[in-house]
Design a protein around this motif. Structure first.
Motif, short mmCIF file in Angstrom:
data_model
loop_
_atom_site.label_atom_id
_atom_site.label_comp_id
_atom_site.label_asym_id
_atom_site.label_seq_id
_atom_site.Cartn_x
_atom_site.Cartn_y
_atom_site.Cartn_z
N ALA A 214 10.25 118.21 -46.50
CA ALA A 214 10.84 119.45 -47.03
C ALA A 214 11.72 119.18 -48.25
N TRP A 215 12.22 117.94 -48.37
CA TRP A 215 13.07 117.54 -49.51
C TRP A 215 12.51 116.25 -50.08
N PRO A 216 11.37 116.33 -50.78
CA PRO A 216 10.65 115.12 -51.21
C PRO A 216 11.42 114.21 -52.17
N ASP A 217 12.38 114.76 -52.89
CA ASP A 217 13.12 113.94 -53.86
C ASP A 217 14.34 113.26 -53.26
N TRP A 218 14.63 113.52 -51.99
CA TRP A 218 15.86 113.04 -51.38
C TRP A 218 15.58 112.01 -50.28
N CYS A 219 16.47 111.01 -50.19
CA CYS A 219 16.40 109.98 -49.15
C CYS A 219 17.76 109.91 -48.47
N LYS A 220 17.76 109.83 -47.15
CA LYS A 220 19.01 109.58 -46.43
C LYS A 220 19.12 108.09 -46.22
N ILE A 221 20.21 107.51 -46.69
CA ILE A 221 20.43 106.08 -46.54
C ILE A 221 21.61 105.90 -45.62
N GLY A 222 21.33 105.34 -44.46
CA GLY A 222 22.36 105.23 -43.45
C GLY A 222 22.31 103.91 -42.72
N LEU A 223 23.08 103.85 -41.64
CA LEU A 223 23.15 102.63 -40.83
C LEU A 223 22.99 102.99 -39.37
N THR A 224 22.55 102.01 -38.61
CA THR A 224 22.49 102.15 -37.16
C THR A 224 22.68 100.78 -36.54
N THR A 225 23.33 100.75 -35.39
CA THR A 225 23.47 99.49 -34.67
C THR A 225 22.47 99.42 -33.51
N THR A 226 21.63 100.43 -33.39
CA THR A 226 20.57 100.38 -32.37
C THR A 226 19.26 100.09 -33.07
N SER A 227 18.45 101.09 -33.30
CA SER A 227 17.21 100.92 -34.05
C SER A 227 17.03 102.15 -34.95
N PRO A 228 16.34 101.99 -36.06
CA PRO A 228 16.11 103.16 -36.92
C PRO A 228 15.38 104.28 -36.18
#
Length: 97
Positions: A17-31
């Motif tokens: 729905a938002w092809p130009d956008w990426c969420k860049i985050g972190l996780t301590t479990t799994s993506p």
């Protein structure tokens, strides 16, 4: 007080729905586990993990990636960045060792 070093993953989550956008985050479990929390708010369950990389200190690495992207003048809204995924992957790979 210093923050505790935490092993985990730096990831990119996308949604068509938002092809130009990426969420860049972190996780301590799994993506994939982190992705499940996004799906609960999406009627079509259409978020997906585009990329992830292991990190020995996710807090420091995520902050460094976000700082680099902001420094390069990519438009952002919290953890979402208007950037081609290939560019985001290149920057993550340069920072996260």
């Amino acid at each position: 007080p210093s923050q505790q070093t935490r092993y985990g993953y730096i990831y990119i989550i996308k949604n068509a729905a938002w092809p130009d956008w990426c969420k860049i985050g972190l996780t301590t479990t799994s993506p994939e586990h982190r992705l499940s929390s996004y799906q609960t708010g999406a009627p079509f369950r259409d978020y997906y993990v585009r990329f992830s990389k292991e990190s020995s200190d996710v807090t420091v690495d995520e902050a460094s990636v976000h700082k680099a992207l902001i420094g390069l003048n990519y438009e952002s809204n919290s953890e979402w960045f208007k950037i081609p995924c290939t560019d985001a992957i290149t920057i993550i790979n340069r920072i996260v060792r």
